[in-house]
Design an enzyme around this catalytic site. Structure first.
Site, PDB file in Angstrom:
ATOM      1  N   ASP A 111       0.803  -1.226   0.000  1.00  0.00           N
ATOM      2  CA  ASP A 111       0.000   0.000   0.000  1.00  0.00           C
ATOM      3  C   ASP A 111       0.833   1.273   0.000  1.00  0.00           C
ATOM      4  O   ASP A 111       0.392   2.317   0.457  1.00  0.00           O
ATOM      5  CB  ASP A 111      -0.900  -0.001   1.238  1.00  0.00           C
ATOM      6  CG  ASP A 111      -0.142  -0.357   2.511  1.00  0.00           C
ATOM      7  OD1 ASP A 111       1.071  -0.067   2.594  1.00  0.00           O
ATOM      8  OD2 ASP A 111      -0.750  -0.929   3.434  1.00  0.00           O
ATOM      9  N   ARG A 151       2.548   7.800   9.881  1.00  0.00           N
ATOM     10  CA  ARG A 151       2.542   9.217   9.521  1.00  0.00           C
ATOM     11  C   ARG A 151       1.427   9.981  10.241  1.00  0.00           C
ATOM     12  O   ARG A 151       1.622  11.093  10.721  1.00  0.00           O
ATOM     13  CB  ARG A 151       2.380   9.348   8.006  1.00  0.00           C
ATOM     14  CG  ARG A 151       2.395  10.766   7.465  1.00  0.00           C
ATOM     15  CD  ARG A 151       2.082  10.769   5.980  1.00  0.00           C
ATOM     16  NE  ARG A 151       3.030   9.976   5.208  1.00  0.00           N
ATOM     17  CZ  ARG A 151       4.139  10.461   4.679  1.00  0.00           C
ATOM     18  NH1 ARG A 151       4.424  11.741   4.817  1.00  0.00           N
ATOM     19  NH2 ARG A 151       4.956   9.688   3.993  1.00  0.00           N
TER      20      ARG A 151
END
Length: 362
Positions: free
Chosen positions: A92, A199
């Site tokens: 991904d 993140r």
């Protein structure tokens, strides 16, 4: 066949597939995008694999949009110059998405390894959930690691003939690496292995997670090992730096990391791949996220979602450290993620597609 690899996890999970295809005497080329500079190539090295090209696409301060644009353009040029029969991407990442876009724009079929994982929330993890759902629209073959991942793809309209349930290749990589390791040394204190890199958590959640790890390390009866992630700001680690039983290290070579993983008493992580590896080994794992796209590890009982709240992490960790029965109840290896033969299944299907035994799905 061309592999597009951007990050260390991609390299680890695709290395067994590269080896399995080579064992079938199929031509294979490996292209690194440079999304994880040096780390991806270093992860391939223990498997005896060298990249054929490294695009070196990372730039200081580069946005996701800029990286995606540059990666699609650079990969399209490479693929157009000498078109492979298949492009193989994993997972991904931005590199995987760019590889799929570039390939399909040139009419090259795409094989997606680790297809069908879903959190059903585009913000968690970000941008991974977005990337993998887009890759599903572009892929020709979908190698789903679990029946649950297959069900997700079918619910999105992917035809069954385009899906193959293979297990996760990370289990292949894990077993191959463990076989080459010496017996682990005896430890004076129990080891807690932690990893952080998400993140979407860096600004808000990391301080609470790091604080929880500092409190756990202060117990005095455990060692906390935390590899630093190059994408994380150095200042987030400060609360742990003063703890004598906490060790902050650079990114570890994969064999060394597997040795630490196998020796761990407890794992605290926001990583997806480590959830899989820990479940295969039966190492109790606390998932420092609000949800997981790998529900199999929770269903197997080897992992528990504790969110990113300090007190929740502390409570769960303390219970597993102080209650032997609670620890034993989670310390059970599971094969729900894979049995170590995923790469062999993927290679055989691609061999059949290449030689006309099966026609690629539309």
């Amino acid at each position: 066949m061309k592999f597009v690899i951007g990050t260390r996890p991609e390299a680890i999970k695709l290395a067994p597939v590269v080896l399995a295809l080579r064992a079938l005497h199929l031509p294979v080329r490996v292209c690194l995008t440079g999304q994880h500079p040096e780390m991806a190539g270093a992860a391939l090295a223990p498997f005896g694999i060298e990249a054929d090209v490294d695009l070196g696409l990372m730039r200081p301060g580069q946005s996701l949009a800029e990286l995606t644009q540059r990666a699609v353009s650079a990969l399209a040029l490479r693929l157009a110059y000498k078109q492979p029969a298949w492009v193989i991407v994993q997972g991904d990442t931005t590199s995987a998405l760019a590889g799929a876009i570039a390939a399909r724009q040139l009419g090259i079929p795409v094989a997606h390894v680790e297809a069908g994982l879903r959190s059903f929330d585009l913000t968690q993890p970000y941008p991974e959930e977005l990337n993998r759902t887009l890759i599903a629209r572009l892929a020709t073959l979908h190698f789903a690691p679990t029946p649950g991942a297959e069900a997700n793809l079918r619910a999105e309209g992917v035809p069954g003939k385009a899906i193959e349930v293979t297990g996760n290749t990370v289990v292949d990589a894990l077993h191959q690496t463990l076989q080459a390791l010496p017996p682990p040394p005896r430890r004076r204190r129990r080891l807690i292995l932690a990893t952080l890199h998400r993140r979407e958590n860096r600004e808000t959640a990391f301080p609470e997670i790091i604080d929880a790890l500092a409190v756990i390390a202060s117990r005095g009866d455990v060692d906390v090992l935390l590899p630093r992630h190059p994408g994380c700001p150095p200042e987030i680690y400060k609360p742990l730096e003063a703890c004598p039983t906490a060790r902050l290290v650079p990114p570890m070579p994969y064999p060394a990391f597997v040795a630490a993983l196998a020796a761990a008493h407890l794992i605290i992580t926001d990583s997806g791949g480590i959830q899989e590896e820990a479940s295969a080994l039966g190492i109790p794992t606390l998932i420092a996220r609000a949800l997981t796209e790998r529900p199999e590890v929770v269903e197997a009982g080897t992992a528990l979602i504790v969110d990113t709240v300090r007190d929740s992490i502390l409570a769960a960790a303390t219970r597993l450290l102080d209650d032997d029965d609670a620890h034993r109840s989670m310390a059970k290896a599971s094969t729900r993620i894979g049995d170590g033969k995923a790469a062999e299944r993927i290679a055989r299907r691609l061999y059949d597609e290449l030689h006309g035994a099966r026609r690629p799905a539309a």
